[in-house]
Design an enzyme around this catalytic site. Structure first.
Site, PDB file in Angstrom:
ATOM      1  N   CYS A  79      -3.393   7.178  -4.617  1.00 56.32           N
ATOM      2  CA  CYS A  79      -3.123   5.745  -4.586  1.00 56.32           C
ATOM      3  C   CYS A  79      -1.704   5.457  -5.088  1.00 56.32           C
ATOM      4  O   CYS A  79      -1.401   5.586  -6.276  1.00 56.32           O
ATOM      5  CB  CYS A  79      -4.142   4.955  -5.415  1.00 56.32           C
TER       6      CYS A  79
ATOM      7  N   CYS B  79       0.865  -1.183   0.000  1.00 54.61           N
ATOM      8  CA  CYS B  79       0.000   0.000   0.000  1.00 54.61           C
ATOM      9  C   CYS B  79       0.903   1.235   0.000  1.00 54.61           C
ATOM     10  O   CYS B  79       1.702   1.429   0.923  1.00 54.61           O
ATOM     11  CB  CYS B  79      -0.891  -0.016   1.242  1.00 54.61           C
TER      12      CYS B  79
END
Ligand code: PYC
Length: 333
Positions: free
Chosen positions: A254, A91
Site C-alpha cells: 500500500c 493510490c
C-alpha cells in the site's frame, strides 16, 4: 459480437495488487481539476467504475486507473483512480502501475536510464521516476502528495472489541494505524476474516465518532483503511494487513498507507528524514519508502514522502458490454 460500451485497457499488477489502466473509451470527464473530475465521475459515471471493477470483469479486490488529459500544465497525464471501494484521491500501487504502463506502452517519451512522468491526481501532483532498462520499467519511485500525522493515541469504542487505541495519519488517504497484537489476533493469513471484520468495525466507529477531513481539501475525508501492523522480519521494518472498505485487503504493501505509516513513525520520533522504510504486505511483497523533507499541510506539519515498488503488465484488451448482459454494472457476491 455486440457491444454498447468498449473500453481499452492494459492490466498490470504492482507487487501483487492489480491496476487496470483504462487507456481509451471514456472520453474527457468534466471538471477544471482532477479533484473536480473525481467528484463529477462519482456523481454521474459511477456505473463505469462498477462495470470495470465488479465481477465478472473484476473481483472483490479489483483496482484501476482511468487515464485523462491533465488539467494542469506541469503534468503529462491525469489519473482517476477506481477501486471496488470508490474513487480514491490517490493510490500508490496504482500510480506505480500507471507509470509502468505509460513507459512500456510508449505513451510517454521514454529516456533511459530514467523517465520522469508527472501525474495530475485528485490529491495533487505526483511525480513518478521510472528506472528503465531496454524498454522495461524496472522499478518506480513516486514522490507522493504530502503526508501528515493526524492524531496519536486516539481511542474509540468498537462493538465486540471494546476500547481501541489507534494513530491516524494521511498519505493520500486516511489510515487508522494500530498493532494487530492489540486485538490479540495473530498476523496470519488464516485469520483474514477476523482481521477484516475488526478493520471494518474500527473504521465505522472512527467515522461515526471522529471522521477525519483533510485540512486543505474537504472533498478528502473519512477513514476507509485500517493498517494493522506487525514487526518486520528479514530486513523489512514493518509488515501490514491493510483492511479496506467495503471488505478487502491490499495485496501490495500500500503506497499511500506506507506514506501515512512513515508520517506516523516520524511523529513518534521513530523515523527520520532520508531513512529507508521497508514495508511488507500481507502476501510478503515490499515497498521501500523515504521521507524527503518537511512541509506544511494547512496548519499541520507535513512530510514529502517517496515510495519505490515494481509493477508488471499482465494483459491488454477491450472490455465490452453486450446490450443483453443482465449485469451492466457487474455484481458483488
Ligand atoms: O497503494 O495507495 C495504495 C493503495 C490504496 C488502496 C489500495 N492500494
Amino acid at each position: 459480437m455486440r457491444s454498447v460500451r468498449t473500453l481499452s485497457a492494459i492490466d498490470s499488477h504492482t507487487e501483487g495488487m492489480p491496476t487496470r489502466v483504462i487507456t481509451g473509451g471514456v472520453g474527457v470527464i468534466p471538471g477544471a481539476t482532477m479533484a473536480e473530475r473525481r467528484l463529477h465521475f462519482l456523481e454521474h459515471d459511477d456505473d463505469l467504475r462498477l462495470f470495470l471493477m465488479n465481477e465478472p470483469r473484476g473481483h472483490s479486490a479489483m483496482s484501476g486507473a482511468i487515464l485523462q488529459p491533465p488539467t494542469r500544465p506541469d503534468a503529462d497525464w491525469g489519473v482517476l483512480y477506481i477501486e471496488v471501494s470508490g474513487c480514491l484521491p490517490m493510490c500508490g500501487h496504482g500510480t506505480i502501475g500507471v507509470a509502468t504502463v505509460l513507459v512500456e506502452s510508449g505513451m510517454v517519451e521514454v529516456t533511459e536510464p530514467l523517465t520522469r512522468v508527472r501525474l495530475d491526481t485528485p490529491a495533487g501532483l505526483v511525480v513518478a521516476e521510472v528506472a528503465v532498462s531496454n524498454g522495461r520499467a524496472e522499478h518506480v519511485t513516486i514522490q507522493n502528495v504530502p503526508a501528515y500525522s493526524h492524531a496519536l493515541d486516539a481511542t474509540v469504542k468498537v462493538d465486540g472489541l471494546g476500547e481501541v487505541t489507534y494513530d491516524l495519519a494521511y498519505g493520500g488517504n486516511f489510515y487508522a494505524i494500530l498493532p494487530l497484537e492489540q486485538l490479540g489476533i495473530p498476523f496470519d493469513r488464516s485469520e483474514k476474516d477476523r482481521i477484516l471484520k475488526a478493520g471494518l468495525d474500527i473504521m465505522d466507529a472512527i467515522n461515526a465518532s471522529d471522521r477525519p477531513v483533510h485540512p486543505l481539501d474537504p472533498g478528502i475525508h473519512s477513514c476507509k483503511h485500517v493498517q494493522f501492523t506487525a514487526p518486520g522480519e528479514n530486513g523489512a521494518h514493518s509488515r501490514n494487513a491493510m483492511a479496506i472498505h467495503p471488505g478487502w485487503f491490499d495485496r501490495s504493501p500500500c503506497g499511500t498507507g506506507t506514506c501515512a505509516r512513515m508520517a506516523q513513525l516520524h511523529a513518534r520520533g521513530e523515523l527520520g528524514l532520508h531513512e529507508d522504510f521497508v514495508n511488507e504486505s500481507f502476501i510478503g511483497t515490499r515497498f521501500t519508502g523515504r521521507l524527503l523533507s518537511e512541509t506544511a499541510v494547512g496548519d499541520r506539519q507535513g512530510l514529502v514522502p517517496t515510495v519505490t515498488g515494481r509493477a508488471w503488465i499482465t494483459g491488454m484488451g477491450q472490455y465490452l458490454l453486450d446490450p443483453d448482459d443482465p449485469f451492466p454494472t457487474g455484481f458483488v457476491l
